[in-house]
Design an enzyme around this catalytic site. Structure first.
Site, PDB file in Angstrom:
ATOM      1  N   SER A   1       0.833  -1.203   0.000  1.00 46.16           N
ATOM      2  CA  SER A   1       0.000   0.000   0.000  1.00 46.16           C
ATOM      3  C   SER A   1       0.866   1.251   0.000  1.00 46.16           C
ATOM      4  CB  SER A   1      -0.962  -0.002   1.192  1.00 46.16           C
ATOM      5  OG  SER A   1      -0.262  -0.067   2.415  1.00 46.16           O
ATOM      6  N   GLU A   2       2.024   1.211   0.686  1.00 43.50           N
ATOM      7  CA  GLU A   2       2.988   2.318   0.623  1.00 43.50           C
ATOM      8  C   GLU A   2       4.413   1.811   0.673  1.00 43.50           C
ATOM      9  OE1 GLU A   2      -0.616   4.602   2.213  1.00 43.50           O
ATOM     10  OE2 GLU A   2       0.495   2.975   3.165  1.00 43.50           O
ATOM     11  N   THR A   3       5.290   2.548   0.008  1.00 42.22           N
ATOM     12  CA  THR A   3       6.733   2.352   0.067  1.00 42.22           C
ATOM     13  C   THR A   3       7.360   3.688   0.436  1.00 42.22           C
ATOM     14  OG1 THR A   3       6.755   0.567  -1.568  1.00 42.22           O
ATOM     15  CG2 THR A   3       8.801   1.786  -1.267  1.00 42.22           C
TER      16      THR A   3
END
Length: 305
Positions: A46-48
């Site tokens: 979902s996020e990096t």
């Protein structure tokens, strides 16, 4: 051949393969926006997070947060995971309790994080980057119920009604009657397009919550859905929790002092998460707050780009 260090953490949990996964790419200087976006798509979390040198030497690092589709100005589980990752880099061998102050430069502004490392795990909490603000919204209970696959009578509980709050990232907050309703949610994307407003180019994610919980020491149960080109559920959403602080203060009218709440999320996905929300109330006003949680490292390696 040397590469850029990366680590993968499960955030808002102290158990591997639960919580919300996060990739943290260290030594990201030299990567442009296109490269960061492609790397985020490669990890497909979902996020990096991409760690860069701080612009202010008094701060720890600058971070940029990318979903597989776009950059975020702020997000909760990347903030907690990055703070813990950077603290563990600073203190790689911890036998006794070790505390660290980590200040992260995010697009929303500098975010102050307190980290506690022990031989058994790591916990971080961050100050709300901005106090939650309400945005105008006239909800349609029938449209929202259709978008969530529920009955109109299941929308809202006590004095809680659907609202929009922004504490760095805006969310549509939808109270539902209880766990049974929360567990039956099935997003109708076409209906959600009509029920959830769009701000900028982004349709507002729906943060659905109820007071009934699965764990005896939780205060709220939550689910968060992102819709648009596709619909997905997030197992733990710190930025939505920051927005939720506004609804808690508005509807529940807590007494002056410190209010500490535990929120559970991700159970329906098989990725149970626990988020701690603290509100500072003075003269009946919300004057500050913090979001905290644990994180555990699950992988690390080299990224050859």
């Amino acid at each position: 051949m040397s590469g850029r260090r990366y680590q993968v953490y499960d955030v808002f949990t102290d158990k591997v393969l639960t919580g919300n996964p996060l990739a943290v790419v260290h030594d990201s200087a030299g990567l442009d926006d296109v490269a960061m976006q492609k790397i985020a798509q490669e990890f497909n979390f979902s996020e990096t997070v991409f760690v860069l040198p701080a612009q202010n030497p008094a701060h720890t690092a600058r971070i940029r947060i990318f979903t597989p589709e776009y950059e975020m100005p702020f997000a909760g589980h990347p903030t907690v995971g990055s703070a813990i990752a950077l603290a563990q880099v600073r203190f790689p061998d911890v036998s006794d309790d070790q505390e660290a102050l980590i200040i992260l430069e995010e697009q929303v502004g500098p975010v102050r994080c307190g980290v506690k490392l022990t031989s058994h795990g790591a916990f971080a909490e961050f100050d709300l980057p901005k106090l939650p603000e309400p945005l105008p919204y006239e909800y349609d209970k029938i449209a929202l119920a259709r978008a969530l696959g529920l009955e109109p009578k299941e929308i809202g509980f006590e004095n809680h009604v659907p609202t929009i709050w922004d504490a760095g990232v805006p969310y549509l907050l939808v109270p539902v009657h209880g766990l049974a309703a929360a567990g039956r949610i099935r997003i109708d994307q076409a209906a959600m397009t009509k029920a959830a407003p769009t701000i900028g180019q982004r349709q507002l994610p729906a943060y659905v919550y109820c007071r009934e919980t699965t764990l005896h020491d939780s205060h709220f149960h939550a689910r968060m859905f992102v819709s648009g080109d596709g619909t997905y559920e997030d197992p733990a959403t710190g930025s939505a929790t920051a927005a939720f602080a506004g609804a808690i203060h508005y509807f529940d009218e807590p007494l002056d002092g410190l209010l500490r709440l535990w929120l559970e999320q991700g159970q329906e996905m098989g990725r149970p998460s626990r988020l701690r929300l603290e509100l500072d109330i003075a003269d009946q006003r919300l004057v500050g707050g913090r979001i905290g949680g644990s994180a555990v490292k699950t992988a690390e390696g080299q990224l050859f780009v």
